[in-house]
Design an enzyme around this catalytic site. Structure first.
Site, PDB file in Angstrom:
ATOM      1  N   CYS A  80       0.850  -1.200   0.000  1.00 25.53           N
ATOM      2  CA  CYS A  80       0.000   0.000   0.000  1.00 25.53           C
ATOM      3  C   CYS A  80       0.887   1.253   0.000  1.00 25.53           C
ATOM      4  O   CYS A  80       1.587   1.511  -0.964  1.00 25.53           O
ATOM      5  CB  CYS A  80      -0.954  -0.056   1.192  1.00 25.53           C
ATOM      6  SG  CYS A  80      -2.185   1.261   1.236  1.00 25.53           S
TER       7      CYS A  80
ATOM      8  N   ASP B 276      -9.268  -3.152  -7.200  1.00 19.93           N
ATOM      9  CA  ASP B 276      -8.776  -2.094  -6.314  1.00 19.93           C
ATOM     10  C   ASP B 276      -9.328  -0.753  -6.802  1.00 19.93           C
ATOM     11  O   ASP B 276      -8.889  -0.225  -7.829  1.00 19.93           O
ATOM     12  CB  ASP B 276      -7.253  -2.079  -6.322  1.00 19.93           C
ATOM     13  CG  ASP B 276      -6.645  -1.147  -5.279  1.00 19.93           C
ATOM     14  OD1 ASP B 276      -7.325  -0.187  -4.870  1.00 19.93           O
ATOM     15  OD2 ASP B 276      -5.493  -1.390  -4.879  1.00 19.93           O
TER      16      ASP B 276
ATOM     17  N   HIS C  38      -8.010  -4.012  -2.992  1.00 11.85           N
ATOM     18  CA  HIS C  38      -6.810  -3.461  -2.370  1.00 11.85           C
ATOM     19  C   HIS C  38      -6.507  -4.267  -1.109  1.00 11.85           C
ATOM     20  O   HIS C  38      -7.394  -4.790  -0.457  1.00 11.85           O
ATOM     21  CB  HIS C  38      -7.053  -1.990  -2.011  1.00 11.85           C
ATOM     22  CG  HIS C  38      -5.820  -1.269  -1.575  1.00 11.85           C
ATOM     23  ND1 HIS C  38      -4.847  -0.870  -2.454  1.00 11.85           N
ATOM     24  CD2 HIS C  38      -5.401  -0.883  -0.338  1.00 11.85           C
ATOM     25  CE1 HIS C  38      -3.878  -0.260  -1.789  1.00 11.85           C
ATOM     26  NE2 HIS C  38      -4.187  -0.265  -0.506  1.00 11.85           N
TER      27      HIS C  38
END
Length: 318
Positions: free
Chosen positions: A197, A254, A286
């Site tokens: 991330c 995502d 995600h």
């Protein structure tokens, strides 16, 4: 890897000394470590800094409730694992380090945190890498800006993270490499980096920053963005400067990373003649590797991890 509660592993006293960052089995490494660390100013934390001079325990509050049925805990059997302090340019940086308890020097992998900081999931990733024969280090990269582990919302965390300069992050990761070299337990000629991330974006940037990196694996890191004083460039802007092959692992579902930005990154790498293999997992959201969260997708996470290990080995980090 097990789905059990974490057990106390070998004491840091059983492995390299964290006092000077050097192996107690190698006097030459100890002397080198002392010389290296003497280059950094002594750090005397203020009361506020002392509060955030150690890593979080457990999982970040903002990630509650934890998906206990899928959260993976890797034991420390056969490992030296725990918190260390990395001397940086202006202060000590708390970090989590894991490596095999015997042998070495080991290939080094920098592990870059999610937006939630170095909490239990990131520590476990380090242990997984250690089980595969690596020294893995995850420095707490927000330490100057504030503690995020006790914050209860992503909005609160974003306020802290927005204050973190990319230049600071690059410098702290450099310091982690110096620390590992001084320990005598890492072979920094075999340096890899992976991040998740927020850390996925940093992985791309650090691969362009450091000529020492031999292989990188970025998990669903943002690829484009507006230039600011603290974040002047994004991965698509540094493609031409990449120093090593990068494996990108992304989710097809995502919503925060649109497909056109992935295609823009592929095009930028191709134009620059760089090796970038960006894999998109159909239907994955995600944070599909984050086993402690509802976003976890076991099949995609397992395949991604296998690809990570193969990528590191393929490009000389093994």
């Amino acid at each position: 890897m097990t789905h059990a509660s974490e057990k106390d592993g070998p004491s840091e006293k059983d492995g390299p000394s964290d006092k000077d960052g050097a192996s107690d089995k190698d006097p030459g490494a100890a002397n080198f470590a002392t010389d290296v660390l003497s280059l950094f100013p002594k750090f005397a934390p203020s009361r506020r800094e002392a509060v955030i001079a150690t890593l979080a325990t457990g999982f970040a509050l903002a990630t509650q409730p934890i998906a206990a049925e899928t959260a993976i805990t890797t034991d420390t059997d056969g490992l030296t694992a725990g918190e260390v302090q990395i001397p940086a340019a202006d202060r000590a940086i708390p970090a989590y380090r894991a490596m095999p308890a015997t042998g070495g020097p080991f290939p080094l992998v920098l592990v870059v945190q999610e937006i939630f900081g170095v909490h239990e999931y990131i520590k476990d990733v380090c242990r997984r890498l250690a089980k595969a024969g690596y020294m893995a280090i995850a420095p707490e990269l927000y330490v100057r800006q504030g503690e995020v582990a006790n914050l209860t919302s992503i909005d609160e965390i974003r306020v802290v993270v927005a204050k973190v300069p990319d230049a600071q992050v690059m410098g702290d990761l450099d310091a982690a490499v110096v620390f590992a070299a001084a320990s005598g337990s890492a072979n920094i000629e075999k340096l890899g980096i992976t991040g998740f991330c927020w850390g996925g974006r940093v992985t791309w940037l650090y691969t362009a920053h450091s000529p020492k990196v031999k292989a990188a694996v970025a998990w669903y890191g943002r690829l484009v963005g507006d230039a600011t004083e603290l974040t002047p460039k994004h991965p698509v802007d540094v493609a031409a400067g990449l120093n090593a092959p990068v494996l990108g692992l992304y989710g097809g579902a995502d919503q925060g990373i649109p497909p056109d930005t992935i295609e823009a990154m592929r095009a930028a790498c191709s134009k620059a003649g760089k090796t970038c293999d960006i894999v998109v997992f159909d239907g994955a959201p995600h944070a599909f590797h984050a086993d402690y969260r509802p976003s976890y997708r076991a099949e995609h996470a397992k395949e991604g991890w296998s690809r990570l290990l193969a990528w590191l080995k393929q490009h000389g980090v093994a």
